[in-house]
Motif scaffolding. Structure first.
Motif, PDB file in Angstrom:
ATOM      1  N   ASP A 171       0.852  -1.185   0.000  1.00  7.91           N
ATOM      2  CA  ASP A 171       0.000   0.000   0.000  1.00  7.91           C
ATOM      3  C   ASP A 171       0.891   1.239   0.000  1.00  7.91           C
ATOM      4  OD1 ASP A 171      -2.653   1.422   0.597  1.00  7.91           O
ATOM      5  OD2 ASP A 171      -1.412   2.054   2.293  1.00  7.91           O
ATOM      6  N   PRO A 172       0.574   2.274  -0.786  1.00 10.11           N
ATOM      7  CA  PRO A 172      -0.580   2.442  -1.668  1.00 10.11           C
ATOM      8  C   PRO A 172      -0.438   1.655  -2.964  1.00 10.11           C
ATOM      9  CG  PRO A 172       0.817   4.384  -1.757  1.00 10.11           C
ATOM     10  CD  PRO A 172       1.390   3.514  -0.689  1.00 10.11           C
ATOM     11  N   VAL A 173      -1.565   1.185  -3.474  1.00 12.31           N
ATOM     12  CA  VAL A 173      -1.566   0.370  -4.689  1.00 12.31           C
ATOM     13  C   VAL A 173      -1.046   1.200  -5.861  1.00 12.31           C
ATOM     14  CG1 VAL A 173      -2.972  -1.038  -6.211  1.00 12.31           C
ATOM     15  CG2 VAL A 173      -3.558  -0.876  -3.793  1.00 12.31           C
ATOM     16  N   GLY A 174      -0.195   0.571  -6.654  1.00 10.94           N
ATOM     17  CA  GLY A 174       0.381   1.265  -7.803  1.00 10.94           C
ATOM     18  C   GLY A 174       1.827   1.663  -7.580  1.00 10.94           C
ATOM     19  N   ILE A 175       2.307   1.461  -6.341  1.00 12.57           N
ATOM     20  CA  ILE A 175       3.689   1.821  -6.013  1.00 12.57           C
ATOM     21  C   ILE A 175       4.656   0.884  -6.728  1.00 12.57           C
ATOM     22  CG2 ILE A 175       4.251   0.368  -4.015  1.00 12.57           C
ATOM     23  CD1 ILE A 175       4.380   4.125  -3.829  1.00 12.57           C
ATOM     24  N   GLY A 176       5.822   1.390  -7.107  1.00 18.80           N
ATOM     25  CA  GLY A 176       6.850   0.552  -7.728  1.00 18.80           C
ATOM     26  C   GLY A 176       6.667   0.336  -9.217  1.00 18.80           C
ATOM     27  N   ALA A 177       5.713   1.042  -9.831  1.00 14.90           N
ATOM     28  CA  ALA A 177       5.501   0.893 -11.269  1.00 14.90           C
ATOM     29  C   ALA A 177       6.636   1.554 -12.042  1.00 14.90           C
ATOM     30  CB  ALA A 177       4.165   1.508 -11.668  1.00 14.90           C
ATOM     31  N   ARG A 178       6.873   1.066 -13.263  1.00 14.56           N
ATOM     32  CA  ARG A 178       7.911   1.654 -14.110  1.00 14.56           C
ATOM     33  C   ARG A 178       7.381   2.811 -14.938  1.00 14.56           C
ATOM     34  NH1 ARG A 178      10.203  -3.617 -14.194  1.00 14.56           N
ATOM     35  NH2 ARG A 178       8.048  -4.350 -14.252  1.00 14.56           N
ATOM     36  N   ASP A 179       6.076   2.880 -15.159  1.00 17.40           N
ATOM     37  CA  ASP A 179       5.489   3.982 -15.932  1.00 17.40           C
ATOM     38  C   ASP A 179       4.022   4.117 -15.532  1.00 17.40           C
ATOM     39  OD1 ASP A 179       4.054   1.959 -17.367  1.00 17.40           O
ATOM     40  OD2 ASP A 179       5.763   1.721 -18.713  1.00 17.40           O
ATOM     41  N   GLU A 182       1.707   1.005 -16.297  1.00 17.91           N
ATOM     42  CA  GLU A 182       1.825  -0.090 -15.325  1.00 17.91           C
ATOM     43  C   GLU A 182       1.194   0.309 -13.993  1.00 17.91           C
ATOM     44  OE1 GLU A 182       5.190  -3.191 -13.596  1.00 17.91           O
ATOM     45  OE2 GLU A 182       5.821  -1.203 -14.276  1.00 17.91           O
ATOM     46  N   CYS A 183       1.360   1.561 -13.600  1.00 17.36           N
ATOM     47  CA  CYS A 183       0.788   2.039 -12.333  1.00 17.36           C
ATOM     48  C   CYS A 183      -0.730   1.895 -12.319  1.00 17.36           C
ATOM     49  CB  CYS A 183       1.186   3.506 -12.126  1.00 17.36           C
ATOM     50  SG  CYS A 183       0.493   4.255 -10.644  1.00 17.36           S
ATOM     51  N   GLN A 202      -8.306  -3.735 -20.610  1.00 17.03           N
ATOM     52  CA  GLN A 202      -8.055  -3.940 -22.032  1.00 17.03           C
ATOM     53  C   GLN A 202      -7.699  -2.620 -22.712  1.00 17.03           C
ATOM     54  OE1 GLN A 202     -11.328  -5.731 -24.147  1.00 17.03           O
ATOM     55  NE2 GLN A 202     -10.162  -6.000 -26.037  1.00 17.03           N
ATOM     56  N   MET A 203      -8.399  -1.565 -22.327  1.00 19.97           N
ATOM     57  CA  MET A 203      -8.122  -0.250 -22.920  1.00 19.97           C
ATOM     58  C   MET A 203      -6.693   0.199 -22.610  1.00 19.97           C
ATOM     59  SD  MET A 203     -10.112   3.373 -22.356  1.00 19.97           S
ATOM     60  CE  MET A 203      -9.605   3.489 -20.629  1.00 19.97           C
ATOM     61  N   LEU A 204      -6.244   0.014 -21.366  1.00 19.99           N
ATOM     62  CA  LEU A 204      -4.897   0.430 -20.994  1.00 19.99           C
ATOM     63  C   LEU A 204      -3.826  -0.435 -21.658  1.00 19.99           C
ATOM     64  CD1 LEU A 204      -5.242   1.246 -17.175  1.00 19.99           C
ATOM     65  CD2 LEU A 204      -5.131   2.837 -19.089  1.00 19.99           C
ATOM     66  N   LYS A 205      -4.134  -1.726 -21.843  1.00 18.42           N
ATOM     67  CA  LYS A 205      -3.155  -2.629 -22.481  1.00 18.42           C
ATOM     68  C   LYS A 205      -3.065  -2.409 -23.989  1.00 18.42           C
ATOM     69  CE  LYS A 205      -3.688  -6.354 -19.075  1.00 18.42           C
ATOM     70  NZ  LYS A 205      -4.242  -7.717 -18.830  1.00 18.42           N
ATOM     71  N   ASP A 206      -4.227  -2.228 -24.639  1.00 18.05           N
ATOM     72  CA  ASP A 206      -4.257  -2.198 -26.104  1.00 18.05           C
ATOM     73  C   ASP A 206      -4.357  -0.794 -26.696  1.00 18.05           C
ATOM     74  OD1 ASP A 206      -4.244  -4.926 -25.860  1.00 18.05           O
ATOM     75  OD2 ASP A 206      -6.416  -5.142 -26.127  1.00 18.05           O
TER      76      ASP A 206
END
Length: 470
Positions: A171-179, A182-183, A202-206
Motif C-alpha cells: 500500500d498504496p496500490v500502484g507503487i513501484g511501477a515503471r510507468d 503499469e501504475c 483492455q483499454m490500458l493494455k491495447d
C-alpha cells in the motif's frame, strides 16, 4: 620559444567568517540548531551560556582575550551570542509535523514479509530508488549495476524482478511501477472484477496511446464499445491515482522532516510585530578555561607547548568566527524579513492573498541594502508563522503585470483566475488558451497567449484537448 608575461588579476577571496556566515544563512532553524550542537561538540572553545559581565577588578580576562586575537578593539558583544530573550525561560514549541514518508511506509510493510537477509537488503535498495511519485524510473538491469557499484553485491534483473513484484503489492496500490500505464494497471488488478474493470484493463493494455491523447473515437471502434460503455470504462481509469507516492505527503523530498517557523509575525494594536524563535537555540560564549590554558602555555617552551598554543589559537579563531557568523545571520534574517513585511504589509495585516503585491528578490535587496544572492539564501527553506497560517518565504515572491487601470497586479492573481475559469468550464468543450486569453482581457488583464500557456503549465493544467471529458 618560452616567453614571460606579467598579468594583473583581481581575485576576491572570502574570509573564513564570510564563508561561515554564508553557510549559516542558508540553514532553517532546525538545521541551525543541529549545527550549533555539532560545533559545541567539536570546538572546546565554545560553551553554552549568556554574556558574563566583567567586574572592574577582573581585568585579566579582558587582557587575555585581547592578546589572543591581537586586536584589543574587538567588542565584547562579538565574543558571545545571545539567542534567547532576557528573563525568558527556555521553552520548546512544536513544529509543523510532516507525515510518514512513503518510503518509510513501504519499509514498515517489508518488515512483515518473510525474506532472507539478502532479499531484504535488495528490496530496501529498490524502495530507496523510487522517486517522489512512487515510480521506479530505472530498468532492473541498470538497478543491478547500481547495486554492484554502491554496495558491491552482484545481482541480476531476474533476481530483482520478484522482489519488485512484492513491493508492488504494498500500500498504496500502484507503487513501484515503471510507468503510468503499469501504475494504473496495478490498481485495476487490485479491484474486484466487473465488466467495466475488464474493459478498462483492455483499454490500458491495447489503447494506452489513444487513451492518453483522448482519442475516444478510436478506442470505441477498436474495443467495440457503445458510448455508454466507453464512458463507464474511462470513468474507471480516471478514478485511479497516477501518483501513489505523492499521495503520502507532498512536502517530502527524500526523508521525513519537520517544518519549524524561522519567523513569527503577529498583529498587535494595529502594528505588525516580527520575532525569531530563539527559544530552541543555545546561547554561546567563549570557554574561559581554554583561554587560561593558552595563557599558561605561552610562557612554556618546546614543540608540545607550541602545538598546544597553535591548537587553542585555531579553536579560538574558529569559535570567534562562529559566534560572529551567528550574530550576522540574525541581523541579515531580521533585515530581510522586515523588508518582506514592509513590502507586503497589506497581506500581513489581513491575510488576503489578493493583497499580495508583485515582488522579486531585487525589491527586497533594494529595501535592505543587501545583495540579491544574500536575499536568495535567506529565503530558501525558511518559513514564517502568521495568525492565519505558516508560509514559505518563497510564497511572497511573484512577478507582476499592469492591468487596464494602470495598477500592478501579481501573476498569482492571474493564475487564480485561470484556475477558476478551468474549474468552471464545460468539460465536454474545455476552454482553449485563446479563449482563456479573451476571458482575462474582458476582466482588464492584457495577457499574451504564450503567457497564459506558461501559467497553465506552471499550474499543471493540461491543454484543452486533454481536459475533455465524455
Amino acid at each position: 620559444m618560452l616567453t614571460q608575461s606579467l598579468q594583473q588579476k583581481l581575485l576576491q577571496k572570502l574570509s573564513p567568517l564570510q564563508i561561515q556566515t554564508i553557510k549559516l544563512l542558508e540553514l532553517p532553524v532546525l538545521e541551525l540548531d543541529q549545527c550549533i550542537k555539532k560545533e559545541l561538540e567539536e570546538n572546546p572553545m565554545l560553551e553554552e551560556g549568556g554574556e558574563k559581565e566583567v567586574e572592574s577588578g577582573d581585568k585579566t580576562e579582558e587582557l587575555a582575550m585581547s592578546d589572543y586575537y591581537g586586536d584589543s578593539s574587538t567588542p565584547s558583544y562579538r565574543l558571545y551570542v545571545n539567542n534567547q530573550p532576557k528573563d525568558e525561560p527556555r521553552k520548546e514549541y512544536p513544529g509543523l509535523s510532516v507525515k510518514e514518508s512513503f518510503q518509510q511506509h513501504l519499509e514498515s510493510q517489508l518488515g512483515y514479509r518473510q525474506l532472507s537477509d539478502r532479499d531484504r537488503e535488495l528490496a530496501l535498495f529498490i524502495i530507496g530508488s523510487l522517486d517522489g511519485d512512487g515510480y521506479l524510473r530505472r530498468d532492473l538491469e541498470s538497478l543491478a549495476d547500481d547495486i554492484a557499484f554502491k554496495i558491491g553485491w552482484e545481482t541480476t534483473a531476474e533476481e530483482l524482478g520478484p522482489l519488485l513484484k512484492i513491493i508492488q503489492e504494498f500500500d498504496p496500490v500502484g507503487i513501484g511501477a515503471r510507468d503510468v500505464q503499469e501504475c494504473l494497471l496495478l490498481q485495476l488488478e487490485a479491484k474486484t472484477e466487473t465488466p467495466q474493470i475488464d474493459a478498462a484493463k483492455q483499454m490500458l493494455k491495447d489503447c494506452f496511446p489513444e487513451f492518453s491523447k483522448k482519442h475516444y473515437d478510436k478506442i470505441k471502434l477498436r474495443l467495440s464499445l457503445s458510448d455508454i460503455q466507453l464512458k463507464e470504462t474511462v470513468d474507471e481509469v480516471i478514478k485511479l491515482n497516477p501518483r501513489p507516492g505523492g499521495n503520502m505527503d507532498d512536502s517530502y523530498n527524500d526523508q521525513a522532516q519537520q517544518v519549524m517557523p524561522d519567523f513569527f509575525v503577529e498583529v498587535k494594536d494595529g502594528e505588525i510585530q516580527m520575532s525569531m524563535p530563539r527559544f530552541s537555540l543555545p546561547e554561546l560564549k567563549l570557554n574561559k578555561r581554554y583561554a587560561d590554558m593558552l595563557m599558561k602555555s605561552v610562557g612554556s617552551s618546546g614543540r608540545e607547548a607550541k602545538e598546544a598554543v597553535s591548537f587553542v589559537r585555531q579553536k579560538l579563531d574558529s569559535a570567534k568566527w562562529f559566534i560572529e557568523a551567528l550574530r550576522q545571520r540574525k541581523i541579515t534574517l531580521t533585515s530581510t524579513m522586515n523588508g518582506i513585511i514592509d513590502f507586503q504589509r497589506d497581506f500581513f495585516m489581513e491575510g488576503d492573498e489578493a493583497k499580495l503585491k508583485p515582488m522579486v528578490l531585487k525589491n527586497v535587496a533594494e529595501k535592505t541594502g543587501l545583495d540579491i544572492s544574500t536575499i536568495s539564501r535567506v529565503v530558501n527553506s525558511k518559513y514564517v508563522q502568521t495568525h492565519f497560517g505558516i508560509y514559505s518565504l518563497k510564497y511572497f515572491f511573484s512577478e507582476g503585470m499592469v492591468n487596464e487601470q494602470g495598477e500592478e497586479v501579481s501573476n498569482r492573481e492571474i493564475k487564480n483566475l485561470l484556475l477558476r475559469d478551468v474549474s468552471g468550464e464545460d468539460k465536454s468543450k474545455p476552454l482553449t488558451d485563446e479563449e482563456l486569453v479573451s476571458r482575462l482581457q474582458e476582466r482588464g488583464y492584457k495577457v499574451a497567449r504564450r503567457t497564459v500557456a506558461k501559467y497553465r503549465e506552471q499550474l499543471n493544467i493540461p491543454i484543452a484537448r486533454l481536459r475533455k471529458a465524455l
